[in-house]
Design an enzyme around this catalytic site. Structure first.
Site, short mmCIF file in Angstrom:
data_model
loop_
_atom_site.label_atom_id
_atom_site.label_comp_id
_atom_site.label_asym_id
_atom_site.label_seq_id
_atom_site.Cartn_x
_atom_site.Cartn_y
_atom_site.Cartn_z
N GLU A 1 0.82 -1.22 0.00
CA GLU A 1 0.00 0.00 0.00
C GLU A 1 0.85 1.27 0.00
OE1 GLU A 1 -3.01 -0.29 3.05
OE2 GLU A 1 -3.60 -2.30 2.41
N GLU B 1 -5.68 -7.68 -0.97
CA GLU B 1 -6.53 -7.36 0.19
C GLU B 1 -7.80 -6.71 -0.32
OE1 GLU B 1 -5.32 -5.01 3.58
OE2 GLU B 1 -3.27 -5.75 3.41
#
Length: 364
Positions: free
Chosen positions: A190, A294
């Protein structure tokens, strides 16, 4: 048990094409175990059959239970374990017995071995503490953290010690027959957001690439040759160039992914479509598997989310697996997979029954 075609573990040979920095599969496989290379081939071939379903921390805790053996909220709903189980190494750098979610590393090791023995796939992320402030990985109060762990930085030596602990854990993932268990490792994820100390606004592109290279090279030096490295930004990139802005190179990455969550359905669908379109093109250009590393909808308040939102989107793209986040036992309504009686549980069973959703029994 569902009747699906068994997955083929045959090896394939592909030459990396397209953008600069590419290496051949032969060059990459020279630094991997046979089992790890076989897992990579499996991930490449899987979209011909469907996609694996994954769940974070699946066998170690769930809704209203903690630490039970042979238990899983997913299994309690559909009778089968997820094909992919993921865990986190956060706080291993501190040398303690438990990770940031209060799970013993010894238990994580045991569950990875057990899941490999049942034919499953495991992934590890690392929410590593901020090396400057000593606070959690979400502490972005100091923008020098990445620079401080690179060669010449004040925390470089300390960070190598942290990597030693990661290497020791990775090298302990061995079957009783002595086989190193292949694992998907998802470091520095991320990074296109700025909520971790290695994020977009906390370091330059070159610093991020150097952090990745240092991590990869050091683990290789420590004999950690059974990992597949996943490059896993968020959903911020709007095109291929933005997605690859901080890409460290084909020789250090095996799988492309992204992380995103639903808050509002229409925006989630649009974001998933955009990111999966980018991911498909990047995977094609670099001949690497792709995954939704995710995702999820907290507390899953939509009773048909599995079959009417998630599945129709993912089914259109060559995705090897989709992983939803954990079912926290310490936070109310912080869960991403159903449990018995949850509003989406019946729909999840229909999702499970679909020939294209792959759970662990389909991998045997």
């Amino acid at each position: 048990m569902k009747m699906k075609n068994k997955l083929v573990m045959a090896g394939i040979f592909l030459l990396a094409l397209g953008m600069g920095g590419c290496v051949t599969r032969e060059q990459q496989s020279a630094s991997k175990t046979v089992e790890t290379e076989a897992l990579l081939d499996k991930l490449i071939r899987l979209p011909e059959k469907g996609f694996m379903f994954g769940h974070q921390d699946d066998p170690v805790y769930g809704i209203r239970w903690d630490g039970d053996e042979n238990r899983s909220d997913v299994k309690s709903v559909c009778g089968d374990y997820p094909a992919v189980m993921a865990f986190d190494l956060g706080r291993i750098e501190r040398g303690g017995e438990k990770n940031l979610d209060d799970v013993l590393f010894e238990r994580i090791r045991a569950e990875i071995i057990a899941h490999y023995n049942r034919g499953g796939v495991c992934s590890l992320s690392w929410h590593v503490d901020n090396p400057v402030t000593g606070e959690a990985s979400w502490d972005v109060s100091d923008s020098t953290a990445v620079a401080s762990v690179l060669p010449g930085g004040e925390n470089h030596g300390k960070f190598l010690g942290w990597l030693d602990r990661v290497a020791d854990f990775m090298n302990s993932l061995v079957t009783k027959e002595g086989v190193k268990i292949p694992v998907i490792f998802r470091p520095w994820h991320e990074h296109t957001g700025s909520w971790f100390w290695w994020g977009q606004n906390l370091c330059s592109a070159e610093e991020y690439k150097s952090l990745w290279k240092m991590t990869y090279d050091y683990l290789q030096e420590k004999g950690v040759n059974h990992l597949l490295y996943a490059y896993s930004p968020g959903s911020e990139p709007d095109n291929v160039n933005e997605y690859l802005e901080r890409y460290p190179g084909d020789g250090m990455v095996d799988l492309f992914g992204f992380d995103t969550y639903q808050f509002e359905r229409e925006k989630y669908v649009d974001t998933m479509e955009k990111s999966l379109t980018i991911l498909t093109e990047v995977g094609r250009l670099h001949n690497k598997p792709v995954a939704v590393t995710e995702t999820g909808y907290e507390a899953i308040p939509d009773s048909t989310w599995w079959t009417e939102t998630l599945f129709p989107i993912v089914d259109k793209y060559p995705v090897s697996y989709v992983l939803v986040w954990r079912n926290a036992r310490e936070k109310e309504a912080h869960y991403y997979a159903p449990y018995p009686g949850q509003i989406s549980a019946l729909d999840f069973v229909e999702f499970y029954k679909h020939p294209k959703t792959i759970f662990v029994s389909d991998l045997k």
